[in-house]
Design a protein around this motif. Structure first.
Motif, mmCIF file in Angstrom:
data_model
loop_
_atom_site.group_PDB
_atom_site.id
_atom_site.type_symbol
_atom_site.label_atom_id
_atom_site.label_comp_id
_atom_site.label_asym_id
_atom_site.label_seq_id
_atom_site.Cartn_x
_atom_site.Cartn_y
_atom_site.Cartn_z
ATOM 1 N N ALA A 130 -0.403 3.392 -2.698
ATOM 2 C CA ALA A 130 0.434 2.828 -3.759
ATOM 3 C C ALA A 130 1.853 3.372 -3.663
ATOM 4 O O ALA A 130 2.833 2.645 -3.884
ATOM 5 C CB ALA A 130 -0.165 3.140 -5.125
ATOM 6 N N VAL A 131 1.987 4.645 -3.319
ATOM 7 C CA VAL A 131 3.309 5.256 -3.173
ATOM 8 C C VAL A 131 4.044 4.636 -1.990
ATOM 9 O O VAL A 131 5.232 4.326 -2.061
ATOM 10 C CB VAL A 131 3.177 6.786 -2.993
ATOM 11 N N ASN A 132 3.324 4.448 -0.873
ATOM 12 C CA ASN A 132 3.943 3.841 0.313
ATOM 13 C C ASN A 132 4.376 2.407 0.023
ATOM 14 O O ASN A 132 5.435 1.958 0.480
ATOM 15 C CB ASN A 132 2.951 3.866 1.484
ATOM 16 N N THR A 133 3.553 1.670 -0.739
ATOM 17 C CA THR A 133 3.911 0.299 -1.120
ATOM 18 C C THR A 133 5.189 0.290 -1.949
ATOM 19 O O THR A 133 6.080 -0.545 -1.751
ATOM 20 C CB THR A 133 2.763 -0.350 -1.916
ATOM 21 N N ALA A 134 5.281 1.234 -2.889
ATOM 22 C CA ALA A 134 6.472 1.324 -3.747
ATOM 23 C C ALA A 134 7.718 1.605 -2.919
ATOM 24 O O ALA A 134 8.775 0.999 -3.137
ATOM 25 C CB ALA A 134 6.274 2.414 -4.801
ATOM 26 N N LYS A 135 7.608 2.495 -1.960
ATOM 27 C CA LYS A 135 8.760 2.832 -1.111
ATOM 28 C C LYS A 135 9.203 1.612 -0.302
ATOM 29 O O LYS A 135 10.399 1.345 -0.153
ATOM 30 C CB LYS A 135 8.397 3.990 -0.181
#
Length: 513
Positions: free
Chosen positions: A229-234
């Motif tokens: 989810a963090v990678n998607t946000a970035k």
């Protein structure tokens, strides 16, 4: 979502609180355990290092050495740093722009984007009193547009009529024009998602953004996917520029790492948490309150807000007068139970009470679940109107009939009647005082809000009291905060929760019968 992390941190910090004085070695050992707990919760490694370093630097300094209770001071430092990691202040959706305000919803397929769009639209309509138009720009997923139209009818929010053959950009432009002509305050644009990030998805979202100039670009991310989810946000932020994040499935058994990492890694605020499938299962993300939940401090403000939403004010006023006169019957009890179920059930309520997180194992062993409400309501529904008004009529024969009709046992009926008698006695004894300060009925009355629900000033005051109580203190509840209906009363809490076993420790311990 934070249960596992809460358990681990609670155990580590409890060890510190029991010590009279702390050395640098004590703090260092505790921080190593905290580091392991955060890594296990899938928090980004850089965030873990930064967090534990900041806590250790503060904890071994003058703040702790001069503190009367150093262990509790460390807990407060951990709480403060959790708040800082989560973003310090709540950051709600910003609608401060000329109408119609465009809100662009982005995210991967399966993250709950379309459902979240409808939830936010419902929230803006009911709470913000805004006129909202929703539009689906998903031309690829089968029945995506029909899904949003169905949700629109469910939440009573208008959706843009479907026109076959249009591209996402054409639909977005048509939605903006329709919103202007229809006098809408907000237009929500639900973009298409993909199973994974790809160039086609990013190009389409960027094109829609350029065509509509959205005031908010909200990423909907599944909290159960952890660091993904963090990678998607970035990735989305780098391509289209996010203004905020909506985390879905926060009621699941995820480890909480996504929420703790998201703000620190992306710099973008988490604005909302999706806490269930229902259309009203959406919460504002407040770092102070989330940090309180993680450290077992509960979230009394959220409890108050749920109570205010669940209350039928007119019915509460009628019940208040009946309580004042000492005529609290089983129909009134049924109303109380139904309102508690609306507020999220036993688990939802207890999760918001300070100190309850530490007694989850005892609660689990007592087999307490939300089915208790349904069983108790079923018992009351199996009675005749006369029996509900006059429980003294219930002899052995009538109890057997009611048990057969409700699919329960006579023992359960006896427990329900005992709980009702205890509540009636408490309400009767409080009736005079309650009458002087306002209605004491339903959950609103039980919680001291009278018939009008809590004011914003009261909520703010309660939030400040929570903070003042501190993670190592008494929880910060007001001295005479009335409780919830049922058996088992914490000190100064005229109430409790139905079906609680005797002697469970809570805020100062529940009184043993």
């Amino acid at each position: 979502m934070f249960d596992t992390l809460s358990d681990r941190l609670g155990g580590i910090l409890d060890k510190l609180k029991r010590r009279g004085a702390l050395t640098e070695a004590d703090v260092g050992e505790a921080m190593r355990e905290v580091r392991r707990a955060l890594i296990e919760a899938d928090v980004a490694l850089d965030v873990v290092r930064s967090f534990t370093d900041r806590v250790k630097n503060r904890a071994v300094g003058v703040e702790v050495i001069k503190s009367v209770t150093p262990g509790q001071m460390v807990v407060k430092i951990v709480h403060d740093e959790l708040v800082a990691t989560l973003g310090s202040d709540a950051d709600p959706i910003d609608l401060n722009a000329p109408a119609p305000v465009p809100i662009l919803m982005v995210g991967l397929q399966g993250s709950g984007k379309t459902t979240s769009t409808a939830k936010i639209a419902k929230r803006l309509t009911e709470r913000g009193k805004r006129k909202v138009l929703m539009a689906s720009l998903d031309t690829r997923r089968p029945a995506a547009m029909e899904q949003l139209a169905t949700l629109g009818k469910q939440v009573e929010v208008a959706t843009l009529p479907i026109v076959a053959g249009q591209s996402a950009v054409q639909i977005a432009k048509r939605a903006i024009e329709a919103a202007k002509l229809g006098g809408y305050d907000v237009v929500m644009l639900d973009t298409a998602g993909r199973v994974t990030l790809d160039e086609a998805l990013m190009a389409e979202v960027a094109e829609v953004k350029a065509a509509t100039g959205p005031h908010e670009v909200l990423l909907v991310a599944d909290s159960l996917t952890g660091q993904d989810a963090v990678n998607t946000a970035k990735a989305f932020d780098g391509r289209v520029g996010l203004t905020g994040i909506v985390l879905t499935r926060a009621d699941g058994d995820g480890r909480g790492g996504a929420a703790l990492s998201m703000r620190a890694v992306t710099g973008k605020p988490i604005k909302l948490l999706g806490t269930g499938e229902k259309m009203d299962a959406l919460e504002d993300f407040d770092p102070h309150r989330v940090a309180g939940r993680i450290l077992g401090m509960g979230d009394v403000v959220a409890l108050v807000e749920k109570a205010a939403e669940a209350i039928d004010i007119e019915k509460a006023k009628v019940t208040a007068e009946r309580m004042r006169k000492g005529t609290f019957d089983l129909d009134d009890l049924r109303s109380q139970l139904e309102q508690m179920a609306k507020m999220g059930g036993l688990g939802g309520l207890m999760g918001m009470l300070p100190g309850v997180a530490k007694m989850k194992n005892q609660i689990a062993s007592a087999n307490l679940d939300d089915k208790v409400f349904k069983r108790q309501v079923a018992i009351i529904n199996s009675m005749t109107p006369k029996e509900r008004r006059a429980p003294k009529l219930l002899d052995a024969s009538r109890k057997r009939r009611i048990a057969a009709g409700s699919g329960t046992k006579v023992e359960e009926i006896n427990r329900l009647l005992k709980m009702h008698r205890q509540m009636a006695d408490v309400m009767k004894s409080l009736g005079g005082a309650a009458g002087k300060r306002g209605p004491l009925a339903g959950l609103a009355g039980m919680m001291g809000f009278g018939g009008g629900g809590p004011s914003p000033e009261m909520l703010k005051d309660m939030a400040e009291k929570m903070g003042a109580g501190g993670p190592g203190g008494a929880g910060g509840l007001p001295p005479n905060f009335p409780g919830l209906p049922g058996g088992g009363l914490p000190p100064k809490f005229p109430g409790g929760l139905p079906g609680l076993p005797k002697g469970l420790p809570g805020l100062g311990g529940l009184k043993k019968k």
